[in-house]
Every structure is written in C-alpha cells, then in structure tokens.
Enzyme design. Structure first.
Site, PDB file in Angstrom:
ATOM      1  N   ILE A 155      29.674 -35.607 -53.277  1.00 29.00           N
ATOM      2  CA  ILE A 155      30.980 -35.428 -52.634  1.00 29.00           C
ATOM      3  C   ILE A 155      30.812 -35.360 -51.127  1.00 29.00           C
ATOM      4  O   ILE A 155      30.021 -34.561 -50.615  1.00 29.00           O
ATOM      5  CB  ILE A 155      31.668 -34.134 -53.140  1.00 29.00           C
ATOM      6  N   GLY A 185      26.576 -33.602 -44.141  1.00 27.04           N
ATOM      7  CA  GLY A 185      27.290 -32.491 -44.757  1.00 27.04           C
ATOM      8  C   GLY A 185      28.030 -32.859 -46.028  1.00 27.04           C
ATOM      9  O   GLY A 185      28.741 -33.841 -46.068  1.00 27.04           O
ATOM     10  N   SER A 186      27.890 -32.068 -47.089  1.00 22.34           N
ATOM     11  CA  SER A 186      28.473 -32.474 -48.357  1.00 22.34           C
ATOM     12  C   SER A 186      28.165 -31.467 -49.459  1.00 22.34           C
ATOM     13  O   SER A 186      27.699 -30.364 -49.198  1.00 22.34           O
ATOM     14  CB  SER A 186      27.920 -33.845 -48.755  1.00 22.34           C
ATOM     15  N   ARG A 187      28.402 -31.913 -50.714  1.00 21.82           N
ATOM     16  CA  ARG A 187      28.061 -31.076 -51.860  1.00 21.82           C
ATOM     17  C   ARG A 187      27.837 -31.968 -53.074  1.00 21.82           C
ATOM     18  O   ARG A 187      28.315 -33.105 -53.130  1.00 21.82           O
ATOM     19  CB  ARG A 187      29.182 -30.060 -52.048  1.00 21.82           C
TER      20      ARG A 187
END
Length: 216
Positions: A155, A185-187
């Site tokens: 994501i 940056g994310s997940r």
C-alpha cells in the site's frame, strides 16, 4: 548494497550533489553559508542512499512459518472482512514502514502466485483506516502447501509514488526473496486464515525476511 530500483535515482542524486558542491565552492564566499549548503546537500544524498539500501538477509526457509515481508512496526492485528479476493473474514496483520525503514518487499511464504493485481488510487497516509481500500496498492496471493492461500497487499503512503511488484500469476516463489519495492513510505497488509497462530504483538518491530509473523 542498494536495491536495483534505486539505481537511476541514486545516480541523479549523486550527480546533483557533486554539481551543487562544485557550484557552492566556486560561487559562495561566506564560509558559514558554504558549509551550511554542503551539509544540506550531503544530508539529502545520505537520505536517498539509506532509503534504497538492500541489506543481505539470511532467510531460514520454513513452510510452517509466515515471515515478515517488510521492515517496520506491527500496527494492526485483527479479524476483518477481506472483500477483494477471499470475500470472507481473514486475520489481518499490518506492518507500517517509515521513510527510514528498508523498503524491499519479500515473499512471506514459499508457493505459487495465484493472483496479482495493481490498483491505482489515492495517497492517504499509510495508517489511515481507508488506505488499504482507497490508496494505490497491489494485491498478491501466494498458495502455500501448509497455510493455503496467503494474501499480502503493498500500500502506498502519503509520500509513496510508485509501487514495484515482481509477482506474476503462475510464478513459483521462494520465501524471503525479493518481491518488489515501495518508494518513499508505505505499509504492507497480510491476510491470513482465521485461527492462524500469530507470533508478534502490536508495536513489535518486524524485520523483513527474519521476523516470524505466524506459525502453524
């Protein structure tokens, strides 16, 4: 060691750094200003280099383990309804990556890729409740001989502007090997069968390819 996805950006950043340092040395006469500019430019280059680092991980392959696909902090462990692929309840484990984490994505299990799909979308902050449904993302399902089908979802976050996914339907993949990259940056969300024994707790630090997320 740096990830191949950072090659072009690292080259551009290094070139710009050299140019700025040469121009600063030639045109800026104030000593304090010259040093301030040099520090800022070098800090920028260091941030780029650390973001694309790809440390070697000695993965212990085990079909009875689901390992962390990325580095970061465990921010979600809960039963949810997964509506894209399974269309039933699953156990979700989410790992949030800050800009200073390693952003390489690794396969959490051995197996065959059954599903791989890219979704364009928004760029909400990665911890937003709707990020997994509305942000740019990829959904990948790997069928493992022990756990069955395991879904992981890359994501994008507020800063991320490109998700790289190497998984293609029909591929045989090896646990812990390079599955992609998420830039800036994310997940990553994991969706596991209900009843899976989770081996981590909320706020635990996960290390991609090393931390055991769940066991059979």
């Amino acid at each position: 060691m740096f990830h191949k996805e950072g090659g072009k950006i690292i080259l551009i950043a290094t070139t710009l750094t050299v140019v700025f340092l040469l121009l600063t040395d030639h045109f800026v006469t104030l000593f304090w200003l010259q040093k301030a500019i040099e520090i800022i430019v070098l800090f920028f280059l260091i941030m780029i280099l650390q973001f694309f680092r790809n440390p070697e991980r000695n993965v212990v392959i085990n079909d009875n383990h689901i390992i962390a696909p990325v580095d970061g902090k465990v921010v979600v462990i809960e039963e949810v309804f997964e509506g894209e692929y399974f269309k039933e309840k699953r156990l979700q484990v989410s790992i949030f990556m800050s800009p200073i984490n390693v952003h390489v994505t690794r396969y959490p299990v051995n197996g065959k890729v059954k599903f791989s799909k890219y979704h364009p979308g928004k760029f909400l902050v990665a911890w937003h409740p709707k990020a997994s449904e509305e942000n740019e993302r990829t959904t990948i399902v790997v069928e493992n001989s022990v756990f069955g089908e395991i879904l992981y979802r890359q994501i994008a976050g507020a800063l991320a502007r490109r998700i790289v996914n190497y998984a293609k339907e029909g591929m045989q993949v090896v646990q812990g090997t390079d599955a992609g990259f998420i830039k800036f940056g994310s997940r990553v969300d994991l969706f596991l069968p209900i009843g899976t024994v989770v081996n981590v707790k909320l706020n635990d630090k996960a290390i991609g390819g090393k931390t055991i997320i769940a066991i059979k």
